[in-house]
Write a protein that holds these residues in place. Structure first.
Motif, PDB file in Angstrom:
ATOM      1  N   UNK A   1       0.817  -1.205   0.000  1.00 35.14           N
ATOM      2  CA  UNK A   1       0.000   0.000   0.000  1.00 35.14           C
ATOM      3  C   UNK A   1       0.854   1.259   0.000  1.00 35.14           C
ATOM      4  N   UNK A   2       2.119   1.113   0.449  1.00 34.29           N
ATOM      5  CA  UNK A   2       3.034   2.262   0.422  1.00 34.29           C
ATOM      6  C   UNK A   2       3.690   2.405  -0.948  1.00 34.29           C
ATOM      7  N   UNK A   3       3.440   1.463  -1.850  1.00 33.24           N
ATOM      8  CA  UNK A   3       3.931   1.590  -3.221  1.00 33.24           C
ATOM      9  C   UNK A   3       3.521   2.927  -3.806  1.00 33.24           C
ATOM     10  N   UNK A   4       4.447   3.585  -4.470  1.00 36.08           N
ATOM     11  CA  UNK A   4       4.148   4.849  -5.122  1.00 36.08           C
ATOM     12  C   UNK A   4       4.341   6.060  -4.242  1.00 36.08           C
ATOM     13  N   UNK A   5       4.637   5.858  -2.966  1.00 41.55           N
ATOM     14  CA  UNK A   5       4.889   6.997  -2.073  1.00 41.55           C
ATOM     15  C   UNK A   5       6.141   7.737  -2.513  1.00 41.55           C
ATOM     16  N   UNK A   6       6.141   9.058  -2.409  1.00 45.18           N
ATOM     17  CA  UNK A   6       7.365   9.796  -2.730  1.00 45.18           C
ATOM     18  C   UNK A   6       8.421   9.546  -1.663  1.00 45.18           C
ATOM     19  N   UNK A   7       9.677   9.551  -2.071  1.00 49.77           N
ATOM     20  CA  UNK A   7      10.791   9.540  -1.131  1.00 49.77           C
ATOM     21  C   UNK A   7      11.263  10.990  -1.042  1.00 49.77           C
ATOM     22  N   UNK A   8      11.144  11.571   0.133  1.00 48.72           N
ATOM     23  CA  UNK A   8      11.371  13.002   0.304  1.00 48.72           C
ATOM     24  C   UNK A   8      12.642  13.257   1.104  1.00 48.72           C
ATOM     25  N   UNK A   9      13.517  14.080   0.551  1.00 51.28           N
ATOM     26  CA  UNK A   9      14.734  14.488   1.250  1.00 51.28           C
ATOM     27  C   UNK A   9      14.328  15.376   2.424  1.00 51.28           C
ATOM     28  N   UNK A  10      14.682  14.964   3.635  1.00 51.89           N
ATOM     29  CA  UNK A  10      14.256  15.718   4.816  1.00 51.89           C
ATOM     30  C   UNK A  10      14.835  17.126   4.870  1.00 51.89           C
ATOM     31  N   UNK A  11      16.014  17.306   4.297  1.00 51.54           N
ATOM     32  CA  UNK A  11      16.665  18.617   4.371  1.00 51.54           C
ATOM     33  C   UNK A  11      16.092  19.609   3.369  1.00 51.54           C
ATOM     34  N   UNK A  12      15.694  19.132   2.183  1.00 56.23           N
ATOM     35  CA  UNK A  12      15.248  20.038   1.120  1.00 56.23           C
ATOM     36  C   UNK A  12      13.754  19.975   0.851  1.00 56.23           C
ATOM     37  N   UNK A  13      13.108  18.877   1.245  1.00 61.17           N
ATOM     38  CA  UNK A  13      11.693  18.696   0.950  1.00 61.17           C
ATOM     39  C   UNK A  13      11.428  18.248  -0.467  1.00 61.17           C
ATOM     40  N   UNK A  14      12.490  17.982  -1.246  1.00 61.38           N
ATOM     41  CA  UNK A  14      12.338  17.574  -2.640  1.00 61.38           C
ATOM     42  C   UNK A  14      12.148  16.061  -2.751  1.00 61.38           C
ATOM     43  N   UNK A  15      11.502  15.641  -3.824  1.00 69.06           N
ATOM     44  CA  UNK A  15      11.301  14.224  -4.100  1.00 69.06           C
ATOM     45  C   UNK A  15      12.574  13.675  -4.739  1.00 69.06           C
TER      46      UNK A  15
END
Length: 280
Positions: free
Chosen positions: A202-216
């Motif tokens: 169900x977590x398939x497709x979730x963005x991986x977000x850089x914690x420092x920049x907020x970018x995907x």
């Protein structure tokens, strides 16, 4: 691939068993850092019927551009995409629920076109929505996540916010794998998560977000469930010399900066551009 268990789950009681008891909050440090990254939230995530997704933009996107939705290739509404197949500009009616930071529904969003989808070399689907970024901001106050234009680095602190589960995993980039193989599919330069980053179906497709920049920096797609070797739901790692390694319980994601290597000045995907990394 991490939509599998989501198809069999749904009751809150089952979800509670999967998640286990909540973890007590840690005491705040006596002297917080001068600059702390904003806590990851569910803002701009999208809940699909069987997967997670996110509202995204390119670094060069304009407010008047059509909004976009990012998820996995194996979350495509037509089912798993055969190895060797790339879909471009295919009509779509895929819908999802856009969420706010707390996971509450803002409203439904609908795609009208598959801009790009494949499970070959990577595992992504990028949809065009039938509305603009500006319209979504005006209607819901929603701001898209930005797809990073650069490859992430090992050790990067990251978050994986799942619209399907309304849950955020806090993890780190453990390293990169030349090839992750699962059943008939192989994916290049895959992002390996740290041990203990226990993403679920169900977590398939979730963005991986850089914690420092907020970018995907990637899109979550799979994990080795039971120690199997290169089978469905049990991906393996294949080194450059062909050595196969199995890491039970380890999760993986796929690169998304590749999209930015294939854009024209009009922000159209062109697979013939020199340096384009998306599979053809």
């Amino acid at each position: 691939m991490q939509l599998r268990r989501a198809l069999a789950l749904g009751a809150a009681a089952v979800a509670a068993v999967l998640f286990g008891p909540s973890i007590p909050a840690k005491a705040a440090p006596a002297a917080p850092p001068l600059i702390a990254p904003a806590a990851a939230t569910l803002a701009s995530t999208i809940s699909l019927s069987n997967c997670s997704a996110s509202l995204v933009r390119y670094p060069t996107s304009a407010a008047g551009d059509r909004a976009m939705m990012l998820t996995n290739g194996h979350c495509y509404e037509g089912g798993f995409i055969n190895s060797g197949t790339v879909l471009r500009n295919v009509a779509s009616t895929r819908q999802g629920t856009l969420l706010d930071a707390s996971g509450a529904s803002l409203g439904r969003v609908r795609a009208d076109l598959v801009l790009y989808a494949t499970m070959t070399g990577t595992d992504v689907t990028l949809y065009r929505l039938n509305t603009t970024f500006a319209a979504l901001r005006s209607q819901y106050g929603a701001t898209p996540l930005t797809i990073s234009g650069t490859r992430t680095a090992a050790g990067t602190s990251m978050s994986i916010p799942s619209g399907y589960w309304k849950r955020v995993w806090n993890c780190a980039v453990d390293g990169f794998v030349p090839t992750v193989r699962e059943d008939q599919w192989s994916w290049r330069d895959s992002i390996r998560y740290n041990a203990g980053c226990d993403t679920i179906g169900g977590s398939s497709g979730s963005p991986i977000v850089d914690d420092a920049t907020g970018a995907v920096i990637g899109v979550n797609n799979t994990g080795n469930e039971s120690g199997g070797r290169c089978t469905l739901n049990n991906p393996c790692e294949v080194a450059s010399n062909g050595t196969v390694t199995v890491l039970p319980g380890r999760g993986y994601g796929q690169q998304t900066y590749w999209f930015t290597t294939c854009l024209t000045s009009a922000r159209v995907i062109d697979l013939t551009i020199s340096g384009c990394l998306l599979p053809r």
